[in-house]
Design an enzyme around this catalytic site. Structure first.
Site, mmCIF file in Angstrom:
data_model
loop_
_atom_site.group_PDB
_atom_site.id
_atom_site.type_symbol
_atom_site.label_atom_id
_atom_site.label_comp_id
_atom_site.label_asym_id
_atom_site.label_seq_id
_atom_site.Cartn_x
_atom_site.Cartn_y
_atom_site.Cartn_z
ATOM 1 N N ALA A 70 0.830 -1.210 0.000
ATOM 2 C CA ALA A 70 0.000 0.000 0.000
ATOM 3 C C ALA A 70 0.861 1.255 0.000
ATOM 4 C CB ALA A 70 -0.941 -0.003 1.207
ATOM 5 N N ALA A 127 4.005 1.431 -0.858
ATOM 6 C CA ALA A 127 4.802 1.449 -2.087
ATOM 7 C C ALA A 127 4.001 2.019 -3.255
ATOM 8 C CB ALA A 127 5.293 0.037 -2.408
ATOM 9 N N PHE A 128 2.718 1.651 -3.346
ATOM 10 C CA PHE A 128 1.879 2.163 -4.433
ATOM 11 C C PHE A 128 1.656 3.672 -4.305
ATOM 12 C CE2 PHE A 128 -0.447 -1.105 -7.087
ATOM 13 C CZ PHE A 128 0.507 -2.105 -6.892
ATOM 14 N N CYS A 157 7.249 6.403 6.723
ATOM 15 C CA CYS A 157 6.740 5.143 6.159
ATOM 16 C C CYS A 157 7.178 4.852 4.738
ATOM 17 C CB CYS A 157 5.216 5.127 6.234
ATOM 18 S SG CYS A 157 4.557 5.096 7.907
#
Length: 399
Positions: free
Chosen positions: A145, A147-148, A198
């Site tokens: 999530a 990374a996208f 993050c």
């Protein structure tokens, strides 16, 4: 403290390793292991243990093995329940989540544990928003999530460079692309680069996982997201230097914003420290203003992310001034760089600021939040991310 509980959440920090195997990429799950060992040591009855931290895939297996080694014959069930909270909106995200993800073993005992946690959440979350999966899908979903989301930022930032070279407007492109329902408008705002605790950490973790399983093409694909983010920050610094006659030595430059995004005091991986580093190497006189960030936090992050500190850079303290007022930071400066999208920056009296600055006066908008035409009318030379330079592309401006 935890003995009366039926469900225990492990919510600990999992930073990127700074040394050893996987340094700079792999997540350090030491805190997860210590938490599991302490649980096994103090409890006297079986519990449901829930991973809340962002962890590499199959960390739950390590937690489960540690718990199984208890000498009391206790039985534990380990679940994965990653958080999807965003800084600045965390409470609202908790009370009104887009989804709740719960992963567990696909055994009768594991499914029963999943149901127990589902029952907790459905007291305040609609059942259709609660997703149940196996353990490994849940652990992997959080990394994917983030990374996208980061990939979308780097994608539009790559297009911003093309826009500046061709006269296209990245905001217009973002709007046109985002209106496609298959794509949507979120995370398509070009900027100086993403930060926060993050995105980079989780992508690097994903890269390391792919490498560990021999998926080198997959690893390189995701690593490009980080490389593009680094390129965007470097490109911004180079644009400043180029516009200011290829020298900023001795020039006062105001950096407005240190936090990685507005409505938070978090400076982890903030683009500002990288821009400050580049300007510092050029011997600029840097003045910084942020309504929330403390000076010591900025220097701590500069040391962690850039390796620059008072010891190896003796002139650091003198070269970077933190001001308590944006007007003081801008007074006498040659340039202003907007690096955090604080709403207060849009309401500043830029006519007053322009009069106090050295001429020509430059504004570099790293967040595309300012009224660029209004600033140009005042007299500023304005450079923005992915926006055409009217001097280079006079036909690109709206009449």
């Amino acid at each position: 403290e935890i003995e009366p509980a039926d469900i225990i959440f492990i919510s600990v920090n999992t930073p990127t390793k700074t040394q050893g195997i996987g340094s700079g990429r792999a997540a350090n799950i030491k805190n997860c292991e210590l938490a599991a060992r302490n649980i096994a040591k103090v409890v006297t009855s079986g519990k449901i243990i829930v991973e809340k931290s962002t962890v590499p895939v199959r960390t739950a297996d390590a937690v489960r093995r540690i718990l199984a080694c208890n000498e009391k014959g206790l039985k534990f069930q380990v679940l994965s329940n990653p958080e999807f909270l965003a800084e600045g909106t965390a409470v609202d995200d908790l009370e009104n989540p887009s989804r709740v993800l719960i992963g567990g073993e696909q055994t009768p005992e594991g499914l029963a544990a999943i149901k127990t946690l589902v029952d907790v959440y459905t007291r305040f979350v609609p059942k259709e928003r609660v997703i149940t999966t196996n353990l490994w899908s849940s652990e992997c979903s959080k990394l994917v999530a983030n990374a996208f989301l980061a990939q979308r930022v780097s994608s539009i930032n790559s297009i911003s460079a093309l826009c500046e070279a061709t006269g296209a407007n990245v905001s217009e492109i973002s709007r046109a692309v985002g209106m496609d329902p298959r794509i949507g408008p979120k995370f398509l705002q070009a900027s100086v680069g993403f930060g926060g605790s993050c995105f980079q950490k989780d992508i690097l973790n994903l890269v390391y996982l792919c490498e560990s399983f021999g998926l080198h093409e997959c690893a390189e694909y995701w690593h490009q997201v980080i490389k593009m983010n680094d390129y965007q920050k470097r490109r911004f610094s180079e644009k400043m230097l180029q516009a200011m006659f290829n020298t900023v030595t001795g020039k006062k430059i105001a950096l407005l914003g240190v936090a990685f995004k507005k409505d938070t005091g978090d400076v982890r991986e903030t683009a500002t420290v990288f821009i400050a580093r580049d300007l510092l190497m050029e011997r600029a006189d840097i003045h910084v203003y942020d309504p929330e960030v403390a000076r010591e936090d900025m220097f701590k992050e500069m040391d962690y992310s850039c390796g620059i500190n008072m010891t190896n850079t003796p002139h650091l303290e003198k070269s970077i001034t933190t001001d308590t007022c944006p007007y003081a930071a801008c007074d006498g400066s040659h340039a202003i760089a907007i690096l955090t999208e604080w709403d207060v920056f849009k309401t500043l009296d830029f006519t007053k600021i322009y009069k106090s600055m050295a001429k020509p006066a430059f504004v570099f908008d790293g967040r595309n939040i300012m009224d660029h035409e209004k600033l140009r009318a005042i007299g500023f030379e304005v450079y923005a991310i992915g926006k055409p330079d009217p001097a280079k592309f006079p036909d690109s401006q709206i009449a």
